[in-house]
Design an enzyme around this catalytic site. Structure first.
Site, PDB file in Angstrom:
ATOM      1  N   GLY A 177       0.679  -1.272   0.049  1.00 34.18           N
ATOM      2  CA  GLY A 177       0.069   0.025   0.070  1.00 34.18           C
ATOM      3  C   GLY A 177       0.987   1.299   0.125  1.00 34.18           C
ATOM      4  O   GLY A 177       2.053   1.088   0.430  1.00 34.18           O
ATOM      5  N   CYS A 178       0.225   2.516  -0.194  1.00 30.99           N
ATOM      6  CA  CYS A 178       0.893   3.533  -0.279  1.00 30.99           C
ATOM      7  C   CYS A 178       1.552   4.004   1.086  1.00 30.99           C
ATOM      8  O   CYS A 178       2.894   4.426   1.284  1.00 30.99           O
ATOM      9  CB  CYS A 178       0.190   4.709  -0.930  1.00 30.99           C
ATOM     10  SG  CYS A 178      -1.463   4.823  -0.190  1.00 30.99           S
TER      11      CYS A 178
END
Lengths: 359, 359, 359, 359
Positions: A168-169
């Site tokens: 994920g970011c």
């Protein structure tokens, strides 16, 4: 590996390109994958799927690519795993969680290598997945074989992976700075607090009131406090690095920019550490990394320096008043936090130069 | 006090207005003071000073007030303390730090009451001031008599004050949420970490490259890490509340909005606290406060709900995973964080309803 | 009229307030009406309807009003025209076009006075309505009795109106500047070209991809070229003023601000005009208008000076090179372009001071 | 030419790169030139000057380039024309007007080819320059030999030019759409009205109050009405194309985006034109142009589709109601409107593929 690598090099030299596909290409990460893959020197984008947009040319949906011959010629198609696996050697999944797991299975069975940008294959534990995502995992048997696609940790494993789960970011912006600190036992692992600020593309191209221009512009707000879904993968990876269970505090905020995440991490300096020099720790870990830029303790990160790139900028300050270390990072949530990192993983998987199509 | 109050009430009823002045009216807090004072039912703005703008009408410099008769008639004047003290009963100082202290002295001597929006009279200790602001204090003898202008803590003292030191914007957003938690010993005082995000007006109308539109737009960045100047007043006030020295971690970030601060505070729940209910603590402390809105644990703050108002919105979450309390607040940095709070203090000083001109 | 006025004055003095309602209060204009009416000194908001939000308190849906007692107590209700007409003397319709006409009929029959913010009663001609809005008019018989709610043109008629059709945002920004130029035959009526730029609230709280933050931020775009719906009312009103058919060129653009419209009008100076002085023309027309601010030819309008207010700022330049007149205006599209103007009309209808609740 | 071309091709094939320099590299166009030239396959950036930044590495001043070896190694130098001409074959001037003319002279004398991004060599007439820029021209003798750097008009002349005057950003967005319409006599040349909206980088990195974030954000405003400096070059070039004097109306507006210009042009369709088909006209003129994208009459331009690219997007609508043609364009003011176009010109001058380093 040697043999594979030689074959790849020969292919690159001969100009033969690897065929790749994007499943779920209508969102922001899908669009960015299209951008990166169209410009990539060693791959050909042969398919992009979207149920909703099927039959439309990429250039029509994404006018910024309208000059590109492939984007003008290639139409969105309905996603048919068998067909895609037949056409493409590497398939990117830019689908919502849940759906990605459903697609991965037939693609892998049909021999494709899969780079998944959803959360479906990031956690190793189906129960944790269920806890954080609220539904049963659609392909729990695949969890064991997926590789967490953070090259700064798992570079070698990614090279041979059939299934890569792109981080994920937020996890990208948190794990890269924390990894060497955890490994070197530089900080007290029970005192890690993280505050992050993300641009609105982080929410995807979701058509909801909360993400309308007039609701986000001139607005700053925390959200998903205190248990954001990304905690599941962050704590899993930190715990693996530490060899013990790590729990952190994480508070994300939404800020009115299109792209970019700034993450600020605070932790107590480990009590037995004397004269810690973060510069030595970070240089030791990342001096050779192609996408990690160490700003040192004199400069601070700014999203505007990384937007549109695959870099992560890292800075730090020792706070003598509090005996804490403050580490700050900046990434483009859609590039290093998603599609750029996915291409970086693909480069590793296919034996291309790691920076191909990314610098 | 009773007698004063009666006299004020009589004056209010009779329509006699108190004359007020703004010294240093060219910046964002000065302009906002002008806005609030022009609309205030019980005061007359009789002077606004600015060396640079002297001779120009307020309406000319601030076109948004151009319909207002006073703004059209009143010209910026050169600041002459004696003259101002002669004209106005209450004088607001919206000057850079250092300069404010120089002006306060003659104004007080001449009998004016002073509401200072700079940092000059917030710290009680001239040495701390020197440490954080980098120059000697211009009027250290006045430090003892200034009252910290946070009505939620010092309401009664503000009523009788001759010199009020309005808190900084970050301190306002931090101290109001923390006060009842410190007082009730609900949190471990050694574990307080604060991350704040501020709009760009927080930097004032400073003409510097860093604050140009194209440098701030599409940019998110930490700054002044790890020792922002506001720490001096935050820790002073927390220490007073606690009766012991408190040191906190504070990381401010600049985000591309005009106005607004979101503050996120994390702290360990005090080890001896069982079944903490923050709702009880906050309601007990602020249930009757006119400008504190308690969102509870179901909702989260958003700057867009407070911008243009004097409210502070406060929300909280208990994190059972980490045994920490997360408290979040939102204010308009120019209103509750500066000019609105200054008017709130003035209302107390003059015996007006505390919300006059602010709701 | 005299008698009515006296009665109103008596009511105002005695503190009796007029009861008002907002039908369709969930959008941006509805929310702004709520804001203005809650703060209005002479009315009580007694109902706000929204099918979708029925049962929720206003304060819950619009957290910025959460401190307000009425907003905390009043719940959104399902729209029942009879019931609303029974409760409220003036009813605001902030509904999509088409729906507004359906509601107006029973409300008027039941004796309520109606201020409609939709496009339904702006055009006098049901055929023109059908041409521009694409469906038959739901209450063509009412078109004859509606008054176009632009006080700068129709002030006296608005006072006695039962049904007021508030102008669109663009028409407000265009008609006020053009009116005296048309009347005084200062410009060549065949050469009027208008370019406007609007903030995103102009699209309403529509949950569509086009209005997502990341689609509007860092984006500037024309739209609805060349035949925006507002042309129907603009040309109708200009033609009435001129006594002949007027057709104009109009190009609207979407720009990334929440609120605000800038309109730039160019037209050839009429061939028989010598030494035109727009200052004389505009001062003659609007010198006494409470919400028109004439900037003259030295200054230019800026949306930031009018946002949050009911003012229209107007400036002009004579271009000697081209023999054209350039007139520029700025308004807040949600206030003077919608809800503020609606309240201004209500003030006229109820005999209140025209600026009540608006300055 | 043939010979030159062959030599260039040989050099390109052999990997020999042309050395280039940027004089005045501290502003937005300078920084963008650095970005483009660092990534260009056929040139080496060997010098970047800035009096103010002399001695600092490019990577230090522009952190977004900090990973780039050349940016890390190359320091800003003081501008010394002789030295620069000695080092570089092509020199870009990204200086304020007035200063550029002073530098061009010695550079040209010393044998360098010059691409000037200022306004100094755009007008052919020193008197017109004086009229619009308010000071005498510093090198009027050079005006005759400069080539206006718009490849879509002057491609062949640019190839051989010693001195190229890159067009302004507005002129680029206006001249490309108008050129074929003028040439084909499709519109009435006396009725051309242009409205443009520009992002704030258009003002350069000027440290002035007007361009502070909080002054531009949530602000839309016309400026420089009615006689913007760019009119001098726009009308000069239109007049050359037409073979007669053309005067237009031009109204620029500042909107809160970093980059991007939208231009909307309206003109009466020429009275003798029957059944005009703009698609035929534009395709005929620009069907083969590498950086012109024709959107046709179904789609409208949006700055977000061109930002970061060297493309100009053009769309059009015939307005049957008014017998006018509406043509709209979008560019990135810093790329196609400045630095990208400068590199495009350099590519032509050096015989590189015109799109080298730009797609």
């Amino acid at each position: 590996m040697r043999v594979v690598q030689k074959a790849v090099e020969a292919a690159v030299l001969s100009g033969t390109k690897t065929k790749v596909a994007v499943v779920g290409a209508s969102g922001y990460t899908g669009e960015e994958l299209v951008r990166l893959l169209l410009a990539h020197p060693h791959v050909d984008l042969v398919a992009a799927t979207s149920r909703q947009l099927a039959g439309k040319a990429l250039a029509e949906v994404f006018p910024r690519f309208s000059h590109h011959k492939v984007a003008a010629a290639l139409q969105f198609s309905n996603p048919d795993p068998k067909q895609i696996a037949h056409e493409a050697g590497v398939v990117f999944l830019a689908l919502p969680h849940g759906l990605a797991a459903e697609f991965a299975k037939p693609l892998l069975s049909a021999g494709a290598r899969v780079v998944d940008l959803s959360a479906d294959f990031r956690t190793k534990d189906a129960a944790v997945y269920q806890e954080f995502y609220g539904h049963d995992h659609a392909a729990p048997d695949l969890l064991g074989q997926s590789i967490y696609g953070l090259p700064e940790i798992y570079r070698e494993k990614i090279r041979d992976a059939k299934l890569v789960a792109c981080p994920g970011c937020y996890p990208t912006s948190i794990l890269i700075p924390l990894r060497p600190l955890i490994r070197r036992r530089a900080i007290d692992r029970k005192t890690i607090l993280v505050a992050s600020m993300s641009g609105v593309t982080g929410a995807g191209r979701k058509v909801e009131t909360d993400y309308l221009f007039s609701e986000c512009n001139e607005s700053v707000r925390p959200y998903a406090v205190p248990k954001h879904r990304h905690l599941s993968e962050i704590e899993q990876e930190l715990s693996i690095l530490a060899g013990e269970k790590i729990v952190i505090q994480f508070t994300p905020h939404l800020v009115p920019v299109n792209r970019g995440i700034v993450t600020t991490i605070c932790a107590d300096i480990a009590s037995n550490v004397v004269n810690m020099d973060p510069a030595v720790i970070f240089s030791g870990a990342y001096g050779e990394e192609p996408f990690v830029r160490l700003l040192g303790q004199e400069r601070l990160p700014d999203t505007k320096n990384v937007v549109g790139t695959n870099f992560i900028d890292i800075a730090w300050k020792i706070d003598k008043r509090t005996h804490r270390l403050v580490v700050m990072s900046a990434i483009d949530n859609i590039v290093k936090g998603a599609s750029g990192q996915a291409v970086q993983c693909m480069n590793l998987m296919l034996g291309f130069p790691e920076t191909a199509g990314l610098i």
